[in-house]
Design a protein around this motif. Structure first.
Motif, PDB file in Angstrom:
ATOM      1  N   THR A  46       0.817  -1.201   0.000  1.00 52.70           N
ATOM      2  CA  THR A  46       0.000   0.000   0.000  1.00 52.70           C
ATOM      3  C   THR A  46       0.856   1.258   0.000  1.00 52.70           C
ATOM      4  O   THR A  46       1.980   1.256   0.506  1.00 52.70           O
ATOM      5  CB  THR A  46      -0.931   0.019   1.236  1.00 52.70           C
ATOM      6  N   ARG A  48      -0.206   3.945   1.519  1.00 55.43           N
ATOM      7  CA  ARG A  48      -0.709   4.788   2.610  1.00 55.43           C
ATOM      8  C   ARG A  48       0.321   5.037   3.698  1.00 55.43           C
ATOM      9  O   ARG A  48       0.137   5.889   4.552  1.00 55.43           O
ATOM     10  CB  ARG A  48      -1.974   4.160   3.209  1.00 55.43           C
ATOM     11  N   ASN A  49       1.382   4.255   3.714  1.00 59.49           N
ATOM     12  CA  ASN A  49       2.486   4.554   4.623  1.00 59.49           C
ATOM     13  C   ASN A  49       3.793   4.201   3.919  1.00 59.49           C
ATOM     14  O   ASN A  49       3.798   3.584   2.865  1.00 59.49           O
ATOM     15  CB  ASN A  49       2.338   3.808   5.961  1.00 59.49           C
ATOM     16  N   MET A  50       4.901   4.633   4.506  1.00 63.05           N
ATOM     17  CA  MET A  50       6.206   4.456   3.869  1.00 63.05           C
ATOM     18  C   MET A  50       6.945   3.219   4.390  1.00 63.05           C
ATOM     19  O   MET A  50       8.111   3.015   4.068  1.00 63.05           O
ATOM     20  CB  MET A  50       7.068   5.705   4.084  1.00 63.05           C
ATOM     21  N   ASP A  51       6.287   2.397   5.182  1.00 63.37           N
ATOM     22  CA  ASP A  51       6.937   1.230   5.777  1.00 63.37           C
ATOM     23  C   ASP A  51       6.838   0.045   4.814  1.00 63.37           C
ATOM     24  O   ASP A  51       5.977  -0.823   4.953  1.00 63.37           O
ATOM     25  CB  ASP A  51       6.287   0.891   7.131  1.00 63.37           C
ATOM     26  N   ARG A  52       7.735   0.046   3.812  1.00 62.69           N
ATOM     27  CA  ARG A  52       7.753  -1.002   2.799  1.00 62.69           C
ATOM     28  C   ARG A  52       9.191  -1.474   2.623  1.00 62.69           C
ATOM     29  O   ARG A  52      10.120  -0.658   2.693  1.00 62.69           O
ATOM     30  CB  ARG A  52       7.239  -0.473   1.465  1.00 62.69           C
ATOM     31  N   GLY A  79       3.818   7.314  -2.619  1.00 60.21           N
ATOM     32  CA  GLY A  79       2.881   7.321  -1.507  1.00 60.21           C
ATOM     33  C   GLY A  79       1.649   8.105  -1.847  1.00 60.21           C
ATOM     34  O   GLY A  79       1.566   8.748  -2.900  1.00 60.21           O
ATOM     35  N   THR A  81      -0.131  10.036   0.814  1.00 59.90           N
ATOM     36  CA  THR A  81      -0.476  11.040   1.812  1.00 59.90           C
ATOM     37  C   THR A  81       0.307  12.313   1.524  1.00 59.90           C
ATOM     38  O   THR A  81       1.503  12.273   1.244  1.00 59.90           O
ATOM     39  CB  THR A  81      -0.174  10.562   3.244  1.00 59.90           C
ATOM     40  N   GLY A  84       3.265  12.849   4.003  1.00 58.22           N
ATOM     41  CA  GLY A  84       4.406  11.973   3.759  1.00 58.22           C
ATOM     42  C   GLY A  84       5.182  12.391   2.525  1.00 58.22           C
ATOM     43  O   GLY A  84       6.420  12.416   2.527  1.00 58.22           O
TER      44      GLY A  84
END
Length: 200
Positions: A46, A48-52, A79, A81, A84
């Motif tokens: 996704t 929706r956040n940068m935790d990839r 991303g 957002t 972000g």
């Protein structure tokens, strides 16, 4: 590691592929790489956040000063957002990493590009919010019409073959997980639970 050009690709789900993005990015590299090493980073996750995983590796390379230029197919690959993306633009500018978005015609190394980047970040966030609102509205309408999610209709007979039942019982005896049984038989986990309860 010497400075390199980073190319970042992302799709939201594992069912999607990145083939649509690769030709444009390769043409850009052919025109601008000029012998500079290139490293490709990829994610199926996704926005929706940068935790990839792929993004974490890329960000670590950026923080080390290993990246001179970052190319993406579209800005929403990074991303969805506004906060972000805006924070990322500021970071890339401070570290002198040029960001190029092929489809958006954006180059963060120019003043016009930086202005456009922030406009596009706001648009991406707006589109994400509108999409979420549409989904919520659709679910509310479906609930009002009596539709439900998360299981079979009450009283519906589940279709399970004798072979599937035998496989589930054998794997259960061997200590396998319900998820593994579902994968092995092609059934859903609720159906596996029903079989083990004898309720199918």
């Amino acid at each position: 590691m010497p400075q390199h050009i980073a190319v970042y690709l992302r799709v939201s789900t594992r069912r999607q592929d990145m083939r649509a993005q690769e030709p444009d990015l390769q043409r850009w590299l052919d025109a601008y790489a000029d012998g500079t090493p290139v490293v490709w980073y990829r994610d199926k996750a996704t926005g929706r956040n940068m935790d990839r995983p792929g993004w974490r590796r890329l960000e670590a390379a950026i923080d080390r000063g290993d990246v001179s230029r970052l190319g993406v197919w579209r800005l929403n690959s990074l991303g969805r957002t506004a906060s972000g993306l805006t924070a990322l633009f500021e970071k890339l500018t401070a570290l002198r990493v040029a960001l190029v978005s092929i489809r958006d015609g954006l180059d963060l190394s120019t003043a016009a590009g930086r202005m456009l980047a922030n406009v596009l970040a706001s648009v991406a966030a707006y589109e994400n919010e509108v999409r979420s609102e549409r989904i919520a509205a659709g679910q509310s309408a479906a609930r009002a019409a009596g539709k439900t999610w998360g299981g079979s209709r009450k009283g519906r007979k589940l279709s399970v073959t004798a072979e599937q039942q035998a496989t589930i019982e054998r794997m259960h005896a061997e200590g396998a997980t319900k998820a593994a049984m579902a994968r092995a038989t092609g059934l859903t986990r609720p159906t596996v639970y029903a079989v083990l309860r004898g309720g199918w």
